[in-house]
Write an enzyme that holds these catalytic residues in place. Structure first.
Site, PDB file in Angstrom:
ATOM      1  N   HIS A   1       0.827  -1.212   0.000  1.00 31.40           N
ATOM      2  CA  HIS A   1       0.000   0.000   0.000  1.00 31.40           C
ATOM      3  C   HIS A   1       0.864   1.266   0.000  1.00 31.40           C
ATOM      4  O   HIS A   1       0.498   2.288   0.579  1.00 31.40           O
ATOM      5  CB  HIS A   1      -1.002   0.001   1.164  1.00 31.40           C
ATOM      6  CG  HIS A   1      -2.102  -1.000   0.957  1.00 31.40           C
ATOM      7  ND1 HIS A   1      -3.199  -0.739   0.164  1.00 31.40           N
ATOM      8  CD2 HIS A   1      -2.246  -2.276   1.386  1.00 31.40           C
ATOM      9  CE1 HIS A   1      -3.988  -1.813   0.139  1.00 31.40           C
ATOM     10  NE2 HIS A   1      -3.424  -2.764   0.874  1.00 31.40           N
TER      11      HIS A   1
ATOM     12  N   ASP B   1       2.512   1.951  -3.187  1.00 31.72           N
ATOM     13  CA  ASP B   1       2.703   2.352  -4.599  1.00 31.72           C
ATOM     14  C   ASP B   1       1.883   3.580  -4.968  1.00 31.72           C
ATOM     15  O   ASP B   1       2.392   4.516  -5.599  1.00 31.72           O
ATOM     16  CB  ASP B   1       2.497   1.183  -5.583  1.00 31.72           C
ATOM     17  CG  ASP B   1       1.119   0.553  -5.610  1.00 31.72           C
ATOM     18  OD1 ASP B   1       0.300   0.862  -4.720  1.00 31.72           O
ATOM     19  OD2 ASP B   1       0.861  -0.245  -6.540  1.00 31.72           O
TER      20      ASP B   1
ATOM     21  N   SER C   1      -1.866 -11.083  -8.665  1.00 31.20           N
ATOM     22  CA  SER C   1      -1.880 -10.287  -9.900  1.00 31.20           C
ATOM     23  C   SER C   1      -2.249 -11.044 -11.159  1.00 31.20           C
ATOM     24  O   SER C   1      -1.632 -10.859 -12.204  1.00 31.20           O
ATOM     25  CB  SER C   1      -0.528  -9.594 -10.129  1.00 31.20           C
ATOM     26  OG  SER C   1      -0.356  -8.618  -9.174  1.00 31.20           O
ATOM     27  N   SER C   2      -3.291 -11.860 -11.051  1.00 30.53           N
ATOM     28  CA  SER C   2      -3.771 -12.491 -12.280  1.00 30.53           C
ATOM     29  C   SER C   2      -4.235 -11.413 -13.256  1.00 30.53           C
ATOM     30  O   SER C   2      -4.083 -11.575 -14.472  1.00 30.53           O
ATOM     31  CB  SER C   2      -4.885 -13.495 -11.985  1.00 30.53           C
ATOM     32  OG  SER C   2      -5.905 -12.890 -11.250  1.00 30.53           O
TER      33      SER C   2
ATOM     34  N   ASP D   1       1.896  -3.851  -9.632  1.00 33.32           N
ATOM     35  CA  ASP D   1       1.661  -5.176 -10.207  1.00 33.32           C
ATOM     36  C   ASP D   1       2.099  -5.227 -11.668  1.00 33.32           C
ATOM     37  O   ASP D   1       2.827  -6.127 -12.087  1.00 33.32           O
ATOM     38  CB  ASP D   1       0.179  -5.554 -10.102  1.00 33.32           C
ATOM     39  CG  ASP D   1      -0.314  -5.506  -8.670  1.00 33.32           C
ATOM     40  OD1 ASP D   1       0.533  -5.451  -7.763  1.00 33.32           O
ATOM     41  OD2 ASP D   1      -1.533  -5.522  -8.464  1.00 33.32           O
TER      42      ASP D   1
ATOM     43  N   TYR E   1     -10.182  -0.820  -0.589  1.00 32.63           N
ATOM     44  CA  TYR E   1      -8.948  -0.320  -1.209  1.00 32.63           C
ATOM     45  C   TYR E   1      -9.114   1.174  -1.524  1.00 32.63           C
ATOM     46  O   TYR E   1      -8.259   1.984  -1.186  1.00 32.63           O
ATOM     47  CB  TYR E   1      -8.689  -1.121  -2.488  1.00 32.63           C
ATOM     48  CG  TYR E   1      -7.379  -0.833  -3.178  1.00 32.63           C
ATOM     49  CD1 TYR E   1      -6.225  -1.543  -2.855  1.00 32.63           C
ATOM     50  CD2 TYR E   1      -7.284   0.138  -4.172  1.00 32.63           C
ATOM     51  CE1 TYR E   1      -5.024  -1.300  -3.498  1.00 32.63           C
ATOM     52  CE2 TYR E   1      -6.082   0.390  -4.821  1.00 32.63           C
ATOM     53  CZ  TYR E   1      -4.958  -0.338  -4.478  1.00 32.63           C
ATOM     54  OH  TYR E   1      -3.774  -0.085  -5.118  1.00 32.63           O
TER      55      TYR E   1
END
Ligand code: GLA
Length: 388
Positions: free
Chosen positions: A37, A39, A128-129, A174, A224
């Protein structure tokens, strides 16, 4: 592991054998080692790319349509070139579609393609799919349409696709890790300047073990966004005395001096997490470069504690995994990784004790939560690339 031969057979059975030989691209998932948290606050992160991710078998067609299919989801569709800007409600295709739209904005000439995606990253587990499917699309289309955007452009395009087309307001970590990662290295990224360094991940006799809580994540996006808003609030308060753009610009000492400007105790704790986490990333990288894995592990625990107490993004499942891991011999550190609220933890474990670790943690987690965890011993792989 995805079987490429089978995947290509599937491609031919969907789209026929006619025309050119299809190309195959791959983009990995990622695990963040420390720097959570931070970035979207212009701070530091330290993720690495994994050896599992998303494969894309792709071939141009001259029919003026883009066809999307996946081995992971039943939903398939075919979109004419003049309707690529239309979103498809609640469907995985919005990730590649978003990328296509962003690339068209950057000068890509839209063309027809047949695509088959196949991923071996557990969906929604915080590995991070989504960044992986975005980057594999961006890399393939950039290559095959001769658009010649830089790797960094593709990373930014993938992030924008997720922010604007999909509607998830993520930071850049990501996509950056998935695009720029390198085998046996972690990516030390300054999310404000985008300067980065590939740091050799010398784990000596240790391994990274990823544990999936298998907790269904609910409300992750709204929570988020709530955290992002709290950080912006903190910046607003601090700006009354110091003209910062984001929290990443403050040192811990400066924050101590200025924190009285933030009247709201919760917002103050959120800001404290971000600024202290930034300091932990720097210290962790220093420790890793010196070969001090013990300190690296302690910083992982400290990071988790701050995410639990100050940022409040953990929850009983993630906390149980970390608390239980700590009791097991041969574990140097553990923390949640990704957005939180569910998803995965990452632990640094002595190689020879990996099996015992998995067995013990599996039992303890199940006994405390009633859930069954999944374990992956992480291999650190390369960023997005063409493989055939
Ligand atoms: C998600 C987001 C990232 C980052 C992490 C938290 O994975 O996609 O941009 O904010 O959460 O560190």
């Amino acid at each position: 592991m995805v079987d490429l031969k089978e995947l290509k057979e599937r491609f031919f059975s969907l789209y026929g054998e006619r025309g050119k030989t299809p190309a195959v691209y791959f983009a990995p998932g990622r695990v963040n080692l420390i720097g959570e948290h931070t970035d979207y606050n212009g701070g530091y992160v330290f993720p690495c790319a994994l050896n599992f991710g998303t494969y894309l078998v792709i071939r141009p067609n001259d029919e003026g349509v883009v066809r999307f299919a996946s081995t992971n989801f039943d939903f398939r569709t075919e979109v004419p070139l003049d309707r690529l800007s239309e979103k498809v409600d609640d469907q995985w295709v919005n990730y590649p579609l978003g990328v296509i739209n962003e690339m068209i904005d950057q000068g890509m000439e839209p063309a027809g393609f047949d695509m088959l995606f196949s991923g071996d990253i557990p969906n929604g587990a915080g590995l991070s799919s989504s960044a992986s499917i975005e980057m594999v699309t961006a890399d393939a289309l950039n290559d095959l349409t001769g658009t010649s955007l830089s790797r960094l452009d593709l990373v930014k395009i993938s992030q924008r696709a997720e922010n604007e087309f999909v509607g998830m307001n993520c930071g850049i970590m990501d996509q950056f890790a998935v695009g720029m990662g390198k085998a046996n290295h972690a990516v030390f990224l300054n999310c404000d300047t985008l300067d980065y360094e590939l740091v050799p991940l010398k784990l000596k006799d240790h391994r990274l073990v990823i544990t999936n809580t298998n907790k269904q994540r609910k409300l992750t996006d709204s929570k988020y966004n709530e955290r992002r808003a709290e950080c912006e609030k903190a910046v607003e308060y601090i700006r009354r005395e110091k003209p910062i753009r984001n929290l990443g610009e403050l040192s811990l000492a400066e924050f101590e001096r200025l924190q009285h400007l933030i009247p709201d105790e919760t917002v103050r704790r959120r800001a404290y997490h971000v600024i202290s986490e930034d300091a932990r990333v720097l210290e962790a990288i220093h420790a890793l470069k010196k070969g001090d894995l013990k300190r690296f592990g302690e910083l992982m625990y400290e990071s988790h504690a701050s995410l639990r107490d100050n940022y409040e993004v953990t929850g009983i499942e993630l906390d149980t995994l970390v608390d239980e891991a700590r009791q097991i011999e041969g574990v140097l550190g553990a923390r949640m990784t990704g957005a939180g609220f569910g998803g995965c933890t990452v632990s640094l474990v002595e190689k020879d004790r990996t099996d015992a670790f998995i067995e013990q943690l599996d039992k303890a987690y199940n006994a405390k939560t009633g859930l069954k965890a999944d374990f992956y011993v992480a291999e650190v792989g390369d960023g997005a690339k063409r493989i055939e």
